[in-house]
Design a protein around this motif. Structure first.
Motif, mmCIF file in Angstrom:
data_model
loop_
_atom_site.group_PDB
_atom_site.id
_atom_site.type_symbol
_atom_site.label_atom_id
_atom_site.label_comp_id
_atom_site.label_asym_id
_atom_site.label_seq_id
_atom_site.Cartn_x
_atom_site.Cartn_y
_atom_site.Cartn_z
ATOM 1 N N ARG A 148 0.857 -1.186 0.000
ATOM 2 C CA ARG A 148 0.000 0.000 0.000
ATOM 3 C C ARG A 148 0.887 1.229 0.000
ATOM 4 O O ARG A 148 1.833 1.323 0.779
ATOM 5 C CB ARG A 148 -0.915 -0.017 1.205
ATOM 6 C CG ARG A 148 -1.918 -1.142 1.157
ATOM 7 C CD ARG A 148 -2.797 -1.178 2.366
ATOM 8 N NE ARG A 148 -3.307 0.149 2.675
ATOM 9 C CZ ARG A 148 -3.851 0.486 3.836
ATOM 10 N NH1 ARG A 148 -3.948 -0.395 4.790
ATOM 11 N NH2 ARG A 148 -4.287 1.699 4.051
ATOM 12 N N ARG A 149 0.561 2.176 -0.864
ATOM 13 C CA ARG A 149 1.345 3.405 -0.977
ATOM 14 C C ARG A 149 0.406 4.595 -1.057
ATOM 15 O O ARG A 149 -0.743 4.456 -1.465
ATOM 16 C CB ARG A 149 2.198 3.360 -2.245
ATOM 17 C CG ARG A 149 3.259 2.298 -2.200
ATOM 18 C CD ARG A 149 4.229 2.475 -3.355
ATOM 19 N NE ARG A 149 5.323 1.549 -3.188
ATOM 20 C CZ ARG A 149 5.673 0.655 -4.082
ATOM 21 N NH1 ARG A 149 5.044 0.568 -5.223
ATOM 22 N NH2 ARG A 149 6.682 -0.154 -3.841
ATOM 23 N N PRO A 150 0.933 5.763 -0.746
ATOM 24 C CA PRO A 150 0.108 6.976 -0.917
ATOM 25 C C PRO A 150 -0.280 7.171 -2.380
ATOM 26 O O PRO A 150 0.435 6.743 -3.293
ATOM 27 C CB PRO A 150 1.033 8.105 -0.456
ATOM 28 C CG PRO A 150 2.055 7.441 0.401
ATOM 29 C CD PRO A 150 2.231 6.061 -0.163
ATOM 30 N N THR A 151 -1.395 7.829 -2.586
ATOM 31 C CA THR A 151 -1.876 8.177 -3.913
ATOM 32 C C THR A 151 -1.532 9.624 -4.194
ATOM 33 O O THR A 151 -1.745 10.493 -3.342
ATOM 34 C CB THR A 151 -3.406 7.973 -3.984
ATOM 35 O OG1 THR A 151 -3.702 6.608 -3.686
ATOM 36 C CG2 THR A 151 -3.943 8.331 -5.343
ATOM 37 N N LEU A 152 -1.005 9.902 -5.396
ATOM 38 C CA LEU A 152 -0.638 11.260 -5.763
ATOM 39 C C LEU A 152 -1.832 11.981 -6.373
ATOM 40 O O LEU A 152 -2.491 11.468 -7.275
ATOM 41 C CB LEU A 152 0.525 11.246 -6.766
ATOM 42 C CG LEU A 152 0.990 12.605 -7.283
ATOM 43 C CD1 LEU A 152 1.454 13.500 -6.148
ATOM 44 C CD2 LEU A 152 2.087 12.421 -8.317
ATOM 45 N N GLY A 153 -2.075 13.182 -5.865
ATOM 46 C CA GLY A 153 -3.128 14.032 -6.403
ATOM 47 C C GLY A 153 -2.599 15.436 -6.600
ATOM 48 O O GLY A 153 -1.501 15.778 -6.147
ATOM 49 N N ALA A 154 -3.379 16.244 -7.302
ATOM 50 C CA ALA A 154 -3.015 17.641 -7.529
ATOM 51 C C ALA A 154 -4.247 18.498 -7.313
ATOM 52 O O ALA A 154 -5.366 18.092 -7.646
ATOM 53 C CB ALA A 154 -2.482 17.834 -8.941
ATOM 54 N N ILE A 155 -4.044 19.677 -6.733
ATOM 55 C CA ILE A 155 -5.136 20.632 -6.550
ATOM 56 C C ILE A 155 -4.757 21.934 -7.248
ATOM 57 O O ILE A 155 -3.601 22.338 -7.268
ATOM 58 C CB ILE A 155 -5.474 20.876 -5.064
ATOM 59 C CG1 ILE A 155 -4.246 21.318 -4.267
ATOM 60 C CG2 ILE A 155 -6.098 19.627 -4.445
ATOM 61 C CD1 ILE A 155 -4.538 21.691 -2.824
ATOM 62 N N ALA A 156 -5.765 22.584 -7.833
ATOM 63 C CA ALA A 156 -5.573 23.839 -8.558
ATOM 64 C C ALA A 156 -5.984 25.002 -7.669
ATOM 65 O O ALA A 156 -7.134 25.079 -7.232
ATOM 66 C CB ALA A 156 -6.400 23.834 -9.838
ATOM 67 N N VAL A 157 -5.044 25.889 -7.402
ATOM 68 C CA VAL A 157 -5.304 27.058 -6.568
ATOM 69 C C VAL A 157 -5.361 28.269 -7.499
ATOM 70 O O VAL A 157 -4.342 28.702 -8.031
ATOM 71 C CB VAL A 157 -4.212 27.229 -5.490
ATOM 72 C CG1 VAL A 157 -4.537 28.389 -4.578
ATOM 73 C CG2 VAL A 157 -4.046 25.933 -4.700
ATOM 74 N N VAL A 158 -6.570 28.778 -7.704
ATOM 75 C CA VAL A 158 -6.799 29.887 -8.621
ATOM 76 C C VAL A 158 -7.336 31.077 -7.839
ATOM 77 O O VAL A 158 -8.329 30.951 -7.117
ATOM 78 C CB VAL A 158 -7.811 29.499 -9.726
ATOM 79 C CG1 VAL A 158 -7.979 30.632 -10.727
ATOM 80 C CG2 VAL A 158 -7.405 28.208 -10.422
ATOM 81 N N VAL A 159 -6.671 32.221 -7.984
ATOM 82 C CA VAL A 159 -7.149 33.479 -7.409
ATOM 83 C C VAL A 159 -7.292 34.448 -8.572
ATOM 84 O O VAL A 159 -6.360 34.636 -9.358
ATOM 85 C CB VAL A 159 -6.181 34.024 -6.345
ATOM 86 C CG1 VAL A 159 -6.642 35.390 -5.845
ATOM 87 C CG2 VAL A 159 -6.070 33.052 -5.174
ATOM 88 N N HIS A 160 -8.487 35.052 -8.668
ATOM 89 C CA HIS A 160 -8.772 35.968 -9.770
ATOM 90 C C HIS A 160 -9.710 37.061 -9.280
ATOM 91 O O HIS A 160 -10.770 36.767 -8.732
ATOM 92 C CB HIS A 160 -9.404 35.184 -10.931
ATOM 93 C CG HIS A 160 -9.743 36.003 -12.127
ATOM 94 N ND1 HIS A 160 -8.788 36.610 -12.909
ATOM 95 C CD2 HIS A 160 -10.939 36.310 -12.670
ATOM 96 C CE1 HIS A 160 -9.387 37.251 -13.893
ATOM 97 N NE2 HIS A 160 -10.696 37.098 -13.770
ATOM 98 N N GLU A 161 -9.292 38.294 -9.457
ATOM 99 C CA GLU A 161 -10.108 39.462 -9.090
ATOM 100 C C GLU A 161 -10.615 39.383 -7.645
ATOM 101 O O GLU A 161 -11.787 39.626 -7.372
ATOM 102 C CB GLU A 161 -11.268 39.632 -10.072
ATOM 103 C CG GLU A 161 -10.803 39.928 -11.483
ATOM 104 C CD GLU A 161 -11.932 40.089 -12.485
ATOM 105 O OE1 GLU A 161 -13.093 39.691 -12.183
ATOM 106 O OE2 GLU A 161 -11.655 40.599 -13.577
ATOM 107 N N GLY A 162 -9.713 39.027 -6.726
ATOM 108 C CA GLY A 162 -10.050 39.004 -5.308
ATOM 109 C C GLY A 162 -10.872 37.821 -4.852
ATOM 110 O O GLY A 162 -11.362 37.795 -3.722
ATOM 111 N N ARG A 163 -11.012 36.825 -5.720
ATOM 112 C CA ARG A 163 -11.785 35.630 -5.376
ATOM 113 C C ARG A 163 -10.955 34.386 -5.661
ATOM 114 O O ARG A 163 -10.065 34.410 -6.505
ATOM 115 C CB ARG A 163 -13.081 35.573 -6.195
ATOM 116 C CG ARG A 163 -13.969 36.782 -5.978
ATOM 117 C CD ARG A 163 -15.114 36.815 -6.956
ATOM 118 N NE ARG A 163 -14.594 36.876 -8.314
ATOM 119 C CZ ARG A 163 -15.309 36.658 -9.415
ATOM 120 N NH1 ARG A 163 -16.578 36.355 -9.321
ATOM 121 N NH2 ARG A 163 -14.763 36.735 -10.614
#
Length: 137
Positions: free
Chosen positions: A3-18
């Protein structure tokens, strides 16, 4: 089988104060709000996976800029046995186009004012505030 960790990715988007957040449909964070993301496919970079998952979950297109950090998400049951282990690559992405609409494994998707997200105006996945601050700094 190992058993091993699973690799994931998250998208961090900031646009016009949001910032763009999704409400998760599936465990381990079902019902919580966090950055769009998911599994990295074989042969795919985490940068590319973040942009792909963002599009799949929200319909928003963004260009990956850089890695921000890595986050370990480790869950245990009542006996202390590991139930899941994800290593998430947080990727800073620049908004290109699109209006957020929940799809794939998201219940909801929305542009959230940065101040509201930092104040915890909704139930958030762990580390959302600290990762968001990395983009703002």
């Amino acid at each position: 089988m190992t058993r091993r960790p699973t690799l994931g990715a998250i998208a961090v988007v900031v646009h016009e104060g949001r910032t763009l957040l999704v409400q998760r449909r599936n465990p381990p964070n079902a019902g919580l709000w966090g950055f769009p993301g998911g599994h990295v496919e074989l042969g795919e970079t985490a940068l590319d996976a973040a942009a792909r998952e963002l599009l799949e979950e929200t319909g928003v297109t963004a260009r990956p800029l850089s890695y921000l950090t890595n986050i370990d998400v480790i869950g245990q049951d009542d006996d202390g046995d590991i139930t899941h282990h994800y290593l998430l690559a947080a990727v800073h992405c620049a908004y290109v186009a699109g209006l957020p609409a929940a799809d794939d494994d998201a219940l909801d998707a929305a542009w959230v004012p940065v101040e509201a997200a930092l104040a915890g105006d909704r139930p958030l996945s762990e580390n959302v505030g600290s990762v968001l601050r990395m983009v703002l700094d």
